[in-house]
Design a protein around this motif. Structure first.
Motif, PDB file in Angstrom:
ATOM      1  N   TRP A 189      -6.653   1.111 -11.860  1.00 17.57           N
ATOM      2  CA  TRP A 189      -7.237   0.683 -10.570  1.00 17.57           C
ATOM      3  C   TRP A 189      -6.600   1.479  -9.449  1.00 17.57           C
ATOM      4  O   TRP A 189      -5.412   1.342  -9.174  1.00 17.57           O
ATOM      5  N   ILE A 190      -7.412   2.322  -8.801  1.00 20.06           N
ATOM      6  CA  ILE A 190      -6.910   3.233  -7.775  1.00 20.06           C
ATOM      7  C   ILE A 190      -7.545   2.854  -6.432  1.00 20.06           C
ATOM      8  O   ILE A 190      -8.748   2.542  -6.371  1.00 20.06           O
ATOM      9  N   ASP A 191      -6.754   2.898  -5.382  1.00 21.90           N
ATOM     10  CA  ASP A 191      -7.238   2.536  -4.048  1.00 21.90           C
ATOM     11  C   ASP A 191      -8.096   3.665  -3.472  1.00 21.90           C
ATOM     12  O   ASP A 191      -7.571   4.672  -3.006  1.00 21.90           O
ATOM     13  N   THR A 192      -9.429   3.509  -3.545  1.00 24.48           N
ATOM     14  CA  THR A 192     -10.373   4.510  -3.009  1.00 24.48           C
ATOM     15  C   THR A 192     -11.562   3.767  -2.398  1.00 24.48           C
ATOM     16  O   THR A 192     -11.668   2.548  -2.514  1.00 24.48           O
ATOM     17  N   ASP A 193     -12.501   4.516  -1.823  1.00 24.60           N
ATOM     18  CA  ASP A 193     -13.720   3.905  -1.262  1.00 24.60           C
ATOM     19  C   ASP A 193     -14.434   3.050  -2.310  1.00 24.60           C
ATOM     20  O   ASP A 193     -14.933   1.963  -2.021  1.00 24.60           O
ATOM     21  N   LEU A 194     -14.484   3.600  -3.550  1.00 26.10           N
ATOM     22  CA  LEU A 194     -15.205   2.926  -4.635  1.00 26.10           C
ATOM     23  C   LEU A 194     -14.638   1.531  -4.891  1.00 26.10           C
ATOM     24  O   LEU A 194     -15.371   0.546  -4.991  1.00 26.10           O
ATOM     25  N   THR A 195     -13.304   1.437  -4.988  1.00 22.78           N
ATOM     26  CA  THR A 195     -12.694   0.142  -5.319  1.00 22.78           C
ATOM     27  C   THR A 195     -12.520  -0.734  -4.078  1.00 22.78           C
ATOM     28  O   THR A 195     -12.438  -1.956  -4.198  1.00 22.78           O
ATOM     29  N   ARG A 196     -12.475  -0.106  -2.894  1.00 21.98           N
ATOM     30  CA  ARG A 196     -12.436  -0.918  -1.672  1.00 21.98           C
ATOM     31  C   ARG A 196     -13.707  -1.758  -1.580  1.00 21.98           C
ATOM     32  O   ARG A 196     -13.693  -2.914  -1.208  1.00 21.98           O
ATOM     33  N   ARG A 197     -14.822  -1.137  -1.993  1.00 24.41           N
ATOM     34  CA  ARG A 197     -16.102  -1.849  -2.012  1.00 24.41           C
ATOM     35  C   ARG A 197     -16.027  -3.010  -3.007  1.00 24.41           C
ATOM     36  O   ARG A 197     -16.420  -4.128  -2.725  1.00 24.41           O
ATOM     37  N   ALA A 198     -15.474  -2.729  -4.199  1.00 21.10           N
ATOM     38  CA  ALA A 198     -15.374  -3.761  -5.239  1.00 21.10           C
ATOM     39  C   ALA A 198     -14.466  -4.893  -4.779  1.00 21.10           C
ATOM     40  O   ALA A 198     -14.743  -6.075  -5.010  1.00 21.10           O
ATOM     41  N   ARG A 199     -13.379  -4.531  -4.096  1.00 23.07           N
ATOM     42  CA  ARG A 199     -12.423  -5.534  -3.617  1.00 23.07           C
ATOM     43  C   ARG A 199     -13.071  -6.474  -2.606  1.00 23.07           C
ATOM     44  O   ARG A 199     -12.780  -7.656  -2.545  1.00 23.07           O
ATOM     45  N   ARG A 200     -13.974  -5.882  -1.813  1.00 17.65           N
ATOM     46  CA  ARG A 200     -14.680  -6.681  -0.809  1.00 17.65           C
ATOM     47  C   ARG A 200     -15.659  -7.647  -1.497  1.00 17.65           C
ATOM     48  O   ARG A 200     -15.786  -8.799  -1.134  1.00 17.65           O
ATOM     49  N   ASP A 201     -16.327  -7.143  -2.566  1.00 13.97           N
ATOM     50  CA  ASP A 201     -17.403  -7.914  -3.205  1.00 13.97           C
ATOM     51  C   ASP A 201     -16.900  -8.918  -4.239  1.00 13.97           C
ATOM     52  O   ASP A 201     -17.592  -9.880  -4.554  1.00 13.97           O
ATOM     53  N   VAL A 202     -15.730  -8.667  -4.829  1.00 17.34           N
ATOM     54  CA  VAL A 202     -15.275  -9.515  -5.939  1.00 17.34           C
ATOM     55  C   VAL A 202     -14.045 -10.313  -5.512  1.00 17.34           C
ATOM     56  O   VAL A 202     -12.937  -9.766  -5.419  1.00 17.34           O
ATOM     57  N   PRO A 203     -14.216 -11.611  -5.276  1.00 16.11           N
ATOM     58  CA  PRO A 203     -13.084 -12.425  -4.835  1.00 16.11           C
ATOM     59  C   PRO A 203     -11.975 -12.447  -5.897  1.00 16.11           C
ATOM     60  O   PRO A 203     -12.253 -12.559  -7.092  1.00 16.11           O
ATOM     61  N   GLY A 204     -10.731 -12.284  -5.453  1.00 14.62           N
ATOM     62  CA  GLY A 204      -9.587 -12.374  -6.369  1.00 14.62           C
ATOM     63  C   GLY A 204      -9.272 -11.082  -7.100  1.00 14.62           C
ATOM     64  O   GLY A 204      -8.269 -11.006  -7.827  1.00 14.62           O
ATOM     65  N   LEU A 205     -10.100 -10.045  -6.931  1.00 15.45           N
ATOM     66  CA  LEU A 205      -9.875  -8.790  -7.675  1.00 15.45           C
ATOM     67  C   LEU A 205      -8.512  -8.175  -7.341  1.00 15.45           C
ATOM     68  O   LEU A 205      -7.761  -7.776  -8.235  1.00 15.45           O
ATOM     69  N   HIS A 206      -8.201  -8.135  -6.070  1.00 18.11           N
ATOM     70  CA  HIS A 206      -6.942  -7.515  -5.633  1.00 18.11           C
ATOM     71  C   HIS A 206      -5.743  -8.150  -6.348  1.00 18.11           C
ATOM     72  O   HIS A 206      -4.905  -7.465  -6.936  1.00 18.11           O
ATOM     73  N   GLU A 207      -5.707  -9.472  -6.351  1.00 16.78           N
ATOM     74  CA  GLU A 207      -4.584 -10.190  -6.959  1.00 16.78           C
ATOM     75  C   GLU A 207      -4.556  -9.959  -8.470  1.00 16.78           C
ATOM     76  O   GLU A 207      -3.489  -9.776  -9.066  1.00 16.78           O
ATOM     77  N   ARG A 208      -5.736  -9.968  -9.105  1.00 13.78           N
ATOM     78  CA  ARG A 208      -5.798  -9.778 -10.558  1.00 13.78           C
ATOM     79  C   ARG A 208      -5.303  -8.382 -10.954  1.00 13.78           C
ATOM     80  O   ARG A 208      -4.631  -8.217 -11.965  1.00 13.78           O
ATOM     81  N   VAL A 209      -5.630  -7.379 -10.163  1.00 13.57           N
ATOM     82  CA  VAL A 209      -5.177  -6.012 -10.459  1.00 13.57           C
ATOM     83  C   VAL A 209      -3.653  -5.947 -10.381  1.00 13.57           C
ATOM     84  O   VAL A 209      -2.994  -5.392 -11.269  1.00 13.57           O
ATOM     85  N   LEU A 210      -3.085  -6.540  -9.347  1.00 14.69           N
ATOM     86  CA  LEU A 210      -1.622  -6.507  -9.199  1.00 14.69           C
ATOM     87  C   LEU A 210      -0.948  -7.215 -10.373  1.00 14.69           C
ATOM     88  O   LEU A 210       0.049  -6.743 -10.925  1.00 14.69           O
ATOM     89  N   GLU A 211      -1.520  -8.324 -10.780  1.00 17.99           N
ATOM     90  CA  GLU A 211      -0.928  -9.134 -11.864  1.00 17.99           C
ATOM     91  C   GLU A 211      -1.041  -8.417 -13.214  1.00 17.99           C
ATOM     92  O   GLU A 211      -0.136  -8.459 -14.032  1.00 17.99           O
ATOM     93  N   ARG A 212      -2.164  -7.715 -13.442  1.00 16.29           N
ATOM     94  CA  ARG A 212      -2.479  -7.118 -14.742  1.00 16.29           C
ATOM     95  C   ARG A 212      -1.860  -5.726 -14.919  1.00 16.29           C
ATOM     96  O   ARG A 212      -1.789  -5.205 -16.026  1.00 16.29           O
ATOM     97  N   THR A 213      -1.428  -5.107 -13.801  1.00 13.55           N
ATOM     98  CA  THR A 213      -0.890  -3.737 -13.859  1.00 13.55           C
ATOM     99  C   THR A 213       0.635  -3.794 -13.913  1.00 13.55           C
ATOM    100  O   THR A 213       1.266  -4.245 -12.951  1.00 13.55           O
ATOM    101  N   PRO A 214       1.251  -3.369 -15.043  1.00 15.46           N
ATOM    102  CA  PRO A 214       2.705  -3.464 -15.160  1.00 15.46           C
ATOM    103  C   PRO A 214       3.461  -2.828 -13.988  1.00 15.46           C
ATOM    104  O   PRO A 214       4.499  -3.339 -13.569  1.00 15.46           O
ATOM    105  N   ALA A 215       2.943  -1.737 -13.424  1.00 14.63           N
ATOM    106  CA  ALA A 215       3.627  -1.106 -12.291  1.00 14.63           C
ATOM    107  C   ALA A 215       3.563  -1.974 -11.035  1.00 14.63           C
ATOM    108  O   ALA A 215       4.274  -1.717 -10.059  1.00 14.63           O
TER     109      ALA A 215
END
Ligand code: NDP
Length: 254
Positions: A189-215
């Protein structure tokens, strides 16, 4: 031979005017490569060219829709006319239409497949004669975590990105004897225009990415600079047909 040197080389980066493609282009430019930025949006491309030139290399923008075979052929001719050579191709342009399979039309399916997968085949095919003539070439294909996993809203995207891995293997085996290496990289999951759109449209996505990404963070476009240089330079001359995750550990998290 310097392992990570790209001075005097010429790279075509599709979708190089923003996001991951721009990150790749910046890495290549820092290693000395001249860059052809390929995309549709003229203003974005002009801004990218300006930034790439700050690295002391030549950069040009070539307006091209990568779903169009004729435009791809014209683009390759223009690169060779401008620079006199073509050494590296980054197949990065991509799009997504977030719909469940039952809601996705045939036209939408084709739009995603044409943009993400067929474009990579056509661009690689159009560049191959240059690689063959030069006796060397590098192709870098942008896959995704959806090359490995599935999700309900990605039927066309996942098919295109899974296909990218298999296209990589086929091209790698076809062209290894010509000293052309073809590799795929799989962004998390990379911070770009493509995923900024997804983050806006999908509630909770941001938090799930942080939780699921070991880094514990989203990837940044700068995270692609080093990989681009490795896969485009003599450092990877015996590496071909691979699919390398760039994902902060996302794909190995149990
Ligand atoms: P962006 O939206 O920033 O980049 C997409 C790029 O593709 C743009 O530069 C766009 O340029 C170009 N593009 C799209 N369609 C066409 C077309 N028909 N012809 C020419 N260029 C086109 O998003 P990302 O940087 O995130 O995406 C880049 C790649 O990375 C895609 O392949 C995507 O699938 C992949 N990826 C991204 C991930 C992420 O988390 N961000 C994760 C996994 C993979 P223009 O608008 O000028 O045409």
């Amino acid at each position: 031979m310097k392992l990570f040197e790209l001075a005097g080389k010429v790279a075509v980066v599709t979708g190089g005017n923003g996001g991951i493609g721009f990150g790749m282009a910046e890495g290549l430019a820092q290693a000395g490569a001249n860059i052809a930025v390929v995309g549709r949006n003229r203003d974005k491309s002009a801004a990218a060219v300006h930034k790439l030139e700050q690295h002391g290399v030549q950069a040009v923008s070539i307006e091209t829709d990568v779903t169009d075979e004729v435009q791809i052929s014209t683009m390759v001719d223009e690169v060779v006319d401008t620079f006199g050579r073509l050494d590296i191709l980054v197949n990065n342009a991509g799009t997504n239409i977030r719909k469940r399979p039952e809601d996705l039309s045939a036209a939408e399916w084709h739009q995603v497949l044409d943009t993400n997968l067929t474009s990579a085949f056509l661009c690689s095919k159009a560049c191959y004669p240059q690689f063959k003539e030069a006796g060397a070439g590098k192709v870098l294909n942008n896959g995704s975590m959806m090359s490995i996993f599935g999700a309900p809203w990605t039927p066309a995207y996942a098919a295109s990105k899974g296909g990218m891995v298999q296209l990589t293997k086929a091209l790698a085996t076809a062209w290894a004897a010509d000293n052309v290496q073809v590799n795929c990289f799989l962004p998390g999951w990379i911070d770009t225009d493509l995923t900024r759109r997804a983050r806006r449209d999908v509630p909770g996505l941001h938090e799930r990415v942080l939780e699921r990404t070991p880094a514990g963070r989203w990837g940044d476009i700068a995270d692609f600079q080093g990989l681009a240089v490795f896969l485009a330079s003599p450092a990877s001359n015996f590496v071909t047909g691979t699919a390398i995750p760039v994902d902060g550990g996302f794909s190995v998290m149990g």
